[in-house]
Design a protein around this motif. Structure first.
Motif, PDB file in Angstrom:
ATOM      1  N   LEU A 189      24.728  51.619  -9.093  1.00 39.59           N
ATOM      2  CA  LEU A 189      23.739  52.667  -9.303  1.00 39.59           C
ATOM      3  C   LEU A 189      23.832  53.665  -8.158  1.00 39.59           C
ATOM      4  O   LEU A 189      24.380  53.362  -7.101  1.00 39.59           O
ATOM      5  N   SER A 190      23.307  54.861  -8.359  1.00 37.05           N
ATOM      6  CA  SER A 190      23.243  55.819  -7.261  1.00 37.05           C
ATOM      7  C   SER A 190      22.113  55.410  -6.322  1.00 37.05           C
ATOM      8  O   SER A 190      21.176  54.697  -6.720  1.00 37.05           O
ATOM      9  N   GLU A 191      22.191  55.870  -5.077  1.00 33.18           N
ATOM     10  CA  GLU A 191      21.118  55.567  -4.125  1.00 33.18           C
ATOM     11  C   GLU A 191      19.794  56.155  -4.600  1.00 33.18           C
ATOM     12  O   GLU A 191      18.727  55.565  -4.395  1.00 33.18           O
ATOM     13  N   GLY A 192      19.858  57.325  -5.248  1.00 28.39           N
ATOM     14  CA  GLY A 192      18.639  57.944  -5.755  1.00 28.39           C
ATOM     15  C   GLY A 192      17.966  57.081  -6.811  1.00 28.39           C
ATOM     16  O   GLY A 192      16.734  56.939  -6.826  1.00 28.39           O
ATOM     17  N   THR A 193      18.780  56.493  -7.704  1.00 29.37           N
ATOM     18  CA  THR A 193      18.232  55.617  -8.746  1.00 29.37           C
ATOM     19  C   THR A 193      17.620  54.366  -8.128  1.00 29.37           C
ATOM     20  O   THR A 193      16.542  53.918  -8.534  1.00 29.37           O
ATOM     21  N   VAL A 194      18.290  53.808  -7.134  1.00 25.04           N
ATOM     22  CA  VAL A 194      17.747  52.633  -6.451  1.00 25.04           C
ATOM     23  C   VAL A 194      16.422  52.981  -5.782  1.00 25.04           C
ATOM     24  O   VAL A 194      15.445  52.223  -5.863  1.00 25.04           O
ATOM     25  N   LYS A 195      16.383  54.141  -5.134  1.00 26.35           N
ATOM     26  CA  LYS A 195      15.143  54.559  -4.476  1.00 26.35           C
ATOM     27  C   LYS A 195      14.024  54.710  -5.484  1.00 26.35           C
ATOM     28  O   LYS A 195      12.873  54.348  -5.210  1.00 26.35           O
ATOM     29  N   ASN A 196      14.328  55.244  -6.681  1.00 25.75           N
ATOM     30  CA  ASN A 196      13.319  55.355  -7.733  1.00 25.75           C
ATOM     31  C   ASN A 196      12.798  53.981  -8.133  1.00 25.75           C
ATOM     32  O   ASN A 196      11.587  53.787  -8.317  1.00 25.75           O
ATOM     33  N   HIS A 197      13.726  53.022  -8.289  1.00 22.60           N
ATOM     34  CA  HIS A 197      13.314  51.662  -8.646  1.00 22.60           C
ATOM     35  C   HIS A 197      12.400  51.079  -7.571  1.00 22.60           C
ATOM     36  O   HIS A 197      11.363  50.473  -7.884  1.00 22.60           O
ATOM     37  N   VAL A 198      12.776  51.261  -6.317  1.00 24.99           N
ATOM     38  CA  VAL A 198      11.981  50.714  -5.221  1.00 24.99           C
ATOM     39  C   VAL A 198      10.601  51.369  -5.187  1.00 24.99           C
ATOM     40  O   VAL A 198       9.575  50.690  -5.000  1.00 24.99           O
ATOM     41  N   SER A 199      10.538  52.683  -5.403  1.00 23.87           N
ATOM     42  CA  SER A 199       9.253  53.382  -5.417  1.00 23.87           C
ATOM     43  C   SER A 199       8.352  52.842  -6.521  1.00 23.87           C
ATOM     44  O   SER A 199       7.156  52.624  -6.324  1.00 23.87           O
ATOM     45  N   THR A 200       8.936  52.635  -7.707  1.00 21.62           N
ATOM     46  CA  THR A 200       8.169  52.099  -8.830  1.00 21.62           C
ATOM     47  C   THR A 200       7.674  50.693  -8.523  1.00 21.62           C
ATOM     48  O   THR A 200       6.519  50.346  -8.814  1.00 21.62           O
ATOM     49  N   ILE A 201       8.535  49.872  -7.925  1.00 17.60           N
ATOM     50  CA  ILE A 201       8.158  48.502  -7.571  1.00 17.60           C
ATOM     51  C   ILE A 201       7.005  48.496  -6.572  1.00 17.60           C
ATOM     52  O   ILE A 201       6.045  47.721  -6.705  1.00 17.60           O
ATOM     53  N   LEU A 202       7.074  49.370  -5.576  1.00 18.05           N
ATOM     54  CA  LEU A 202       5.991  49.461  -4.589  1.00 18.05           C
ATOM     55  C   LEU A 202       4.683  49.822  -5.264  1.00 18.05           C
ATOM     56  O   LEU A 202       3.614  49.256  -4.955  1.00 18.05           O
ATOM     57  N   LEU A 203       4.737  50.770  -6.209  1.00 22.23           N
ATOM     58  CA  LEU A 203       3.533  51.166  -6.931  1.00 22.23           C
ATOM     59  C   LEU A 203       2.969  50.004  -7.746  1.00 22.23           C
ATOM     60  O   LEU A 203       1.770  49.755  -7.762  1.00 22.23           O
ATOM     61  N   LEU A 204       3.853  49.291  -8.438  1.00 22.23           N
ATOM     62  CA  LEU A 204       3.409  48.177  -9.277  1.00 22.23           C
ATOM     63  C   LEU A 204       2.722  47.086  -8.456  1.00 22.23           C
ATOM     64  O   LEU A 204       1.714  46.521  -8.885  1.00 22.23           O
ATOM     65  N   PHE A 205       3.265  46.792  -7.278  1.00 17.22           N
ATOM     66  CA  PHE A 205       2.695  45.746  -6.440  1.00 17.22           C
ATOM     67  C   PHE A 205       1.573  46.270  -5.533  1.00 17.22           C
ATOM     68  O   PHE A 205       0.951  45.482  -4.822  1.00 17.22           O
ATOM     69  N   GLY A 206       1.338  47.567  -5.567  1.00 17.10           N
ATOM     70  CA  GLY A 206       0.279  48.139  -4.742  1.00 17.10           C
ATOM     71  C   GLY A 206       0.588  48.108  -3.265  1.00 17.10           C
ATOM     72  O   GLY A 206      -0.317  48.004  -2.431  1.00 17.10           O
ATOM     73  N   MET A 207       1.868  48.219  -2.931  1.00 21.39           N
ATOM     74  CA  MET A 207       2.290  48.172  -1.527  1.00 21.39           C
ATOM     75  C   MET A 207       2.592  49.572  -1.013  1.00 21.39           C
ATOM     76  O   MET A 207       3.064  50.427  -1.757  1.00 21.39           O
ATOM     77  N   ARG A 208       2.378  49.765   0.282  1.00 25.11           N
ATOM     78  CA  ARG A 208       2.599  51.070   0.891  1.00 25.11           C
ATOM     79  C   ARG A 208       4.015  51.213   1.457  1.00 25.11           C
ATOM     80  O   ARG A 208       4.488  52.332   1.660  1.00 25.11           O
ATOM     81  N   SER A 209       4.669  50.099   1.716  1.00 29.66           N
ATOM     82  CA  SER A 209       5.984  50.191   2.351  1.00 29.66           C
ATOM     83  C   SER A 209       6.849  49.007   1.935  1.00 29.66           C
ATOM     84  O   SER A 209       6.357  47.981   1.441  1.00 29.66           O
ATOM     85  N   ARG A 210       8.132  49.163   2.172  1.00 29.59           N
ATOM     86  CA  ARG A 210       9.099  48.102   1.906  1.00 29.59           C
ATOM     87  C   ARG A 210       8.779  46.870   2.749  1.00 29.59           C
ATOM     88  O   ARG A 210       8.847  45.737   2.269  1.00 29.59           O
ATOM     89  N   ALA A 211       8.413  47.098   4.017  1.00 26.22           N
ATOM     90  CA  ALA A 211       8.106  45.988   4.918  1.00 26.22           C
ATOM     91  C   ALA A 211       6.903  45.190   4.423  1.00 26.22           C
ATOM     92  O   ALA A 211       6.898  43.953   4.465  1.00 26.22           O
ATOM     93  N   GLN A 212       5.890  45.898   3.934  1.00 29.79           N
ATOM     94  CA  GLN A 212       4.696  45.213   3.421  1.00 29.79           C
ATOM     95  C   GLN A 212       5.043  44.402   2.166  1.00 29.79           C
ATOM     96  O   GLN A 212       4.558  43.285   1.986  1.00 29.79           O
ATOM     97  N   LEU A 213       5.906  44.969   1.332  1.00 30.49           N
ATOM     98  CA  LEU A 213       6.337  44.272   0.113  1.00 30.49           C
ATOM     99  C   LEU A 213       7.043  42.972   0.461  1.00 30.49           C
ATOM    100  O   LEU A 213       6.734  41.911  -0.089  1.00 30.49           O
ATOM    101  N   ILE A 214       7.990  43.040   1.391  1.00 30.60           N
ATOM    102  CA  ILE A 214       8.769  41.864   1.787  1.00 30.60           C
ATOM    103  C   ILE A 214       7.856  40.818   2.404  1.00 30.60           C
ATOM    104  O   ILE A 214       7.940  39.616   2.094  1.00 30.60           O
ATOM    105  N   SER A 215       6.950  41.258   3.263  1.00 29.95           N
ATOM    106  CA  SER A 215       6.042  40.335   3.933  1.00 29.95           C
ATOM    107  C   SER A 215       5.123  39.619   2.939  1.00 29.95           C
ATOM    108  O   SER A 215       4.833  38.436   3.084  1.00 29.95           O
ATOM    109  N   SER A 216       4.708  40.327   1.889  1.00 28.43           N
ATOM    110  CA  SER A 216       3.775  39.762   0.921  1.00 28.43           C
ATOM    111  C   SER A 216       4.432  38.822  -0.075  1.00 28.43           C
ATOM    112  O   SER A 216       3.804  37.872  -0.542  1.00 28.43           O
ATOM    113  N   LEU A 217       5.698  39.075  -0.380  1.00 30.71           N
ATOM    114  CA  LEU A 217       6.358  38.311  -1.455  1.00 30.71           C
ATOM    115  C   LEU A 217       7.273  37.209  -0.975  1.00 30.71           C
ATOM    116  O   LEU A 217       7.655  36.351  -1.757  1.00 30.71           O
ATOM    117  N   ARG A 218       7.671  37.254   0.276  1.00 31.05           N
ATOM    118  CA  ARG A 218       8.578  36.207   0.771  1.00 31.05           C
ATOM    119  C   ARG A 218       7.819  34.895   0.979  1.00 31.05           C
ATOM    120  O   ARG A 218       6.667  34.894   1.315  1.00 31.05           O
TER     121      ARG A 218
END
Length: 218
Positions: A189-218
């Motif tokens: 995938l392009s980096e832009g598409t990956v970034k879109n996926h990550v943004s959507t995932i953050l929204l779905l989980f209600g997280m503000r950042s990648r670090a918060q997402l990792i900390s909450s789900l690991r």
């Protein structure tokens, strides 16, 4: 009513078929009339600005095509952002251009989606923004994880079930600590598409950042 949640999206595109496609998919996802999401339409930037100005309290998301009759390049996004800086805008483009995607995101777009993508990616983003009640949504995919892996039994298990197979893959790679560039290479995938996926995932989980997402789900 003051303080009510936005219950509309604005689709700005001069192609009738795309507007109709988004409307049909959104309506198909909602079973209960109380959860209905209005789909407002505009075929030009001028019309879009007028509609948003009159109904901005109701509009939770703007899907904005870059190739409108009265825009050129990112001029439509810039004009919209200047006039309504709080608007949540997803850019739609007929050109899959990484540089253009980066510039659109830099100018305040929440995501950059190529028109060649499945329209369900757009609807997924609408769901991620909280505009569609997943409990009331008909036909929403229930995913058991990547390659048959079970959905993690965590407080976020219901959110995992909302992810598409591709989003589940991306999330697993994020949790492994991989950067967007690495994920793009692995997934083709392009980096832009990956970034879109990550943004959507953050929204779905209600997280503000990648670090918060990792900390909450690991």
């Amino acid at each position: 009513m003051i303080g009510h949640s936005p219950r509309a999206i604005l689709v700005v595109d001069d192609h009738d078929l795309l507007r109709l496609g988004v409307r049909a998919l959104v309506q198909a996802l909602v079973n209960h009339p109380s959860e209905a999401l209005d789909v407002l339409e505009a075929g030009s930037l001028a019309d879009a600005l007028a509609i948003y100005g009159a109904a901005q309290d109701r509009i939770g998301l703007v899907l904005l095509d870059l190739a409108l009759p009265d825009t050129e390049g990112l001029s439509g996004l810039k004009a919209f952002h200047d006039r309504h800086p709080a608007a949540r805008i997803v850019v739609l483009s007929g050109t899959l251009d990484a540089s253009l995607a980066r510039d659109a995101l830099a100018w305040g777009a929440s995501a950059f989606l190529p028109k060649s993508a499945d329209l369900r990616e757009i609807v997924n983003f609408i769901r991620a923004c909280g505009l569609i009640d997943v409990k009331a949504a008909g036909g929403s995919p229930s995913v058991s994880g990547t390659a048959g892996k079970p959905v993690p039994q965590t407080p976020h298990a219901s959110v995992w079930q909302q992810l598409t197979p591709r989003q589940t893959e991306v999330l697993n790679w994020v949790l492994e600590g991989k950067a967007n560039k690495e994920i793009a290479h692995i997934s083709n995938l392009s980096e832009g598409t990956v970034k879109n996926h990550v943004s959507t995932i953050l929204l779905l989980f209600g997280m503000r950042s990648r670090a918060q997402l990792i900390s909450s789900l690991r």
